[in-house]
Design an enzyme around this catalytic site. Structure first.
Site, PDB file in Angstrom:
ATOM      1  N   ASN A 153      37.904  37.179  33.189  1.00 26.02           N
ATOM      2  CA  ASN A 153      37.108  37.721  35.007  1.00 26.02           C
ATOM      3  C   ASN A 153      36.141  38.043  34.560  1.00 26.02           C
ATOM      4  O   ASN A 153      35.736  39.548  34.001  1.00 26.02           O
ATOM      5  CB  ASN A 153      38.134  38.482  35.529  1.00 26.02           C
ATOM      6  CG  ASN A 153      37.323  39.293  36.688  1.00 26.02           C
ATOM      7  OD1 ASN A 153      36.219  38.718  37.031  1.00 26.02           O
ATOM      8  ND2 ASN A 153      38.353  39.835  37.234  1.00 26.02           N
ATOM      9  N   LYS A 198      33.107  39.171  36.312  1.00 25.16           N
ATOM     10  CA  LYS A 198      33.387  40.109  37.243  1.00 25.16           C
ATOM     11  C   LYS A 198      31.351  39.605  37.837  1.00 25.16           C
ATOM     12  O   LYS A 198      31.523  38.635  37.494  1.00 25.16           O
ATOM     13  CB  LYS A 198      33.312  41.883  36.918  1.00 25.16           C
ATOM     14  CG  LYS A 198      34.204  41.728  35.885  1.00 25.16           C
ATOM     15  CD  LYS A 198      35.259  43.182  35.592  1.00 25.16           C
ATOM     16  CE  LYS A 198      36.159  43.510  35.133  1.00 25.16           C
ATOM     17  NZ  LYS A 198      36.921  44.267  35.290  1.00 25.16           N
ATOM     18  N   HIS A 249      41.694  42.464  43.005  1.00 28.08           N
ATOM     19  CA  HIS A 249      41.266  43.274  42.410  1.00 28.08           C
ATOM     20  C   HIS A 249      40.983  45.214  42.347  1.00 28.08           C
ATOM     21  O   HIS A 249      40.047  45.464  43.867  1.00 28.08           O
ATOM     22  CB  HIS A 249      40.021  42.612  41.100  1.00 28.08           C
ATOM     23  CG  HIS A 249      39.853  43.147  39.848  1.00 28.08           C
ATOM     24  ND1 HIS A 249      39.199  44.430  39.860  1.00 28.08           N
ATOM     25  CD2 HIS A 249      39.457  42.795  39.190  1.00 28.08           C
ATOM     26  CE1 HIS A 249      39.532  44.513  38.231  1.00 28.08           C
ATOM     27  NE2 HIS A 249      39.306  43.540  37.991  1.00 28.08           N
ATOM     28  N   GLU A 270      38.901  46.233  41.497  1.00 26.89           N
ATOM     29  CA  GLU A 270      37.761  47.259  42.121  1.00 26.89           C
ATOM     30  C   GLU A 270      37.125  46.273  43.063  1.00 26.89           C
ATOM     31  O   GLU A 270      36.480  47.242  44.082  1.00 26.89           O
ATOM     32  CB  GLU A 270      36.471  46.235  41.227  1.00 26.89           C
ATOM     33  CG  GLU A 270      36.451  47.007  39.906  1.00 26.89           C
ATOM     34  CD  GLU A 270      36.599  45.743  38.380  1.00 26.89           C
ATOM     35  OE1 GLU A 270      35.303  44.556  38.647  1.00 26.89           O
ATOM     36  OE2 GLU A 270      36.726  46.689  37.010  1.00 26.89           O
ATOM     37  N   GLU A 321      47.373  45.196  36.391  1.00 25.66           N
ATOM     38  CA  GLU A 321      45.991  46.031  35.578  1.00 25.66           C
ATOM     39  C   GLU A 321      45.924  46.996  35.622  1.00 25.66           C
ATOM     40  O   GLU A 321      45.769  48.008  37.354  1.00 25.66           O
ATOM     41  CB  GLU A 321      45.341  45.129  36.149  1.00 25.66           C
ATOM     42  CG  GLU A 321      45.323  43.987  35.444  1.00 25.66           C
ATOM     43  CD  GLU A 321      43.019  43.087  35.594  1.00 25.66           C
ATOM     44  OE1 GLU A 321      42.785  42.724  34.867  1.00 25.66           O
ATOM     45  OE2 GLU A 321      42.118  43.564  36.922  1.00 25.66           O
ATOM     46  N   SER A 328      40.902  46.262  29.252  1.00 30.55           N
ATOM     47  CA  SER A 328      41.452  45.459  27.466  1.00 30.55           C
ATOM     48  C   SER A 328      41.663  45.764  26.441  1.00 30.55           C
ATOM     49  O   SER A 328      41.895  45.656  25.417  1.00 30.55           O
ATOM     50  CB  SER A 328      41.076  47.755  27.175  1.00 30.55           C
ATOM     51  OG  SER A 328      40.489  48.382  27.951  1.00 30.55           O
TER      52      SER A 328
HETATM   53  P1  13P Z   1      38.467  45.107  30.686  1.00 31.52           P
HETATM   54  O1  13P Z   1      38.290  43.033  29.928  1.00 31.52           O
HETATM   55  O2  13P Z   1      36.922  45.001  30.781  1.00 31.52           O
HETATM   56  O3  13P Z   1      39.455  46.199  30.451  1.00 31.52           O
HETATM   57  O4  13P Z   1      38.939  44.468  32.152  1.00 31.52           O
HETATM   58  C1  13P Z   1      39.992  44.306  33.110  1.00 31.52           C
HETATM   59  C2  13P Z   1      40.238  43.487  33.945  1.00 31.52           C
HETATM   60  O5  13P Z   1      39.501  44.401  35.177  1.00 31.52           O
HETATM   61  C3  13P Z   1      39.912  42.158  34.652  1.00 31.52           C
HETATM   62  O6  13P Z   1      40.245  41.535  35.694  1.00 31.52           O
END
Ligand code: 13P
Length: 250
Positions: A9, A11, A94, A96, A166, A212
């Protein structure tokens, strides 16, 4: 046996030229991988990424979509639009988007249904905050989110939904859930699906871990009974690192 699915992802990162160079670099490194490989890229990279990923193992996904097919929704992109250029996957709900863009279980459910209506495979995110975890509510939160996301889907659609567990406290923080904790949370999600759709269907649903994930912890996480791969943020922006995650057993 469920296959492993590793999705990046990106982002809000990567310009089209960077996306194309990334995919050209990644393709030879993952061509023999057992796991399925997906890159969920920003809208502006989709077309370039789809062209560059042609004839490789890499599949391309979007990071969000609207549930309507068209209309007066300035700034939105529909599932029909994604499908029209060849996108195969779409991340939905997600954390976010839930946190910064007011998405909730109801809009997530609408989007999941619209994804299937447009023959897109949804990757649905669920996860608890640190506060919810510390107050012992994690399992209740993630099973409720799962149940509401899948409401009204056919058995076949449930089977084809990818769920990404997540935990919000593990995203971008460097803190990874232990393999045991993540595996147990994912088992709880699978049990919830079994309760509503039967064990046979639950056994087929791909449930990823995200938060992570990196080359150094992928092997331990993905060699558990119930974690079927990962949704990878930061570590999916580096070709070598992401290739190592995809080839986690090599
Ligand atoms: P990280 O791997 O940067 O922690 O992000 C996880 C994530 O939100 C994947 O959608």
């Amino acid at each position: 046996m469920r296959k492993k699915v590793i999705a990046g992802n990106w982002k809000m990162n990567m310009l089209p030229n960077e996306a194309m160079a990334f995919i050209e670099g990644l393709a030879p490194l993952v061509k023999d991988a057992e796991a399925e490989v997906i890159l969920c890229v920003p809208y502006t990279d989709l077309f370039y990424s789809l062209l560059t990923a042609q004839d490789t193992k890499i599949k391309i996904g979007a990071q969000n979509m609207h549930w309507e097919e068209s209309g007066a929704y300035t700034g939105e992109v529909s599932g029909k639009m994604l499908k029209s250029i060849g996108v195969e996957y779409v991340i939905i709900g997600h954390s976010e988007r839930r946190q910064y863009f007011n998405e909730n279980d109801e809009t997530v459910n609408k989007k999941v249904k619209a994804a299937f209506d447009n023959e897109l495979n949804p990757i649905v995110c669920v996860g608890e905050t640190l506060e919810q975890r510390e107050s012992g509510k994690a399992e209740e939160i993630i099973t409720t989110q799962t149940k509401l996301a899948l409401e009204g889907l056919s058995d076949e659609q449930v089977k084809n939904t990818i769920i990404a567990y997540e935990p919000i406290w593990a995203i971008g923080t460097g803190k990874t859930a232990t393999a045991d904790d993540a595996n147990n949370a994912i088992k709880a999600i699978r049990n919830e699906i079994a309760k509503n759709y039967g064990q046979n269907i639950a056994n087929e649903v791909i449930i990823q871990y995200g938060g992570s994930v990196k080359a150094s912890n992928a092997k331990e996480l993905f060699n558990t009974t119930d974690i079927d791969g990962g949704l990878v943020g930061g570590a999916s922006l580096k070709v070598e690192e992401f290739a190592k995650i995809v080839n986690y057993n090599a």
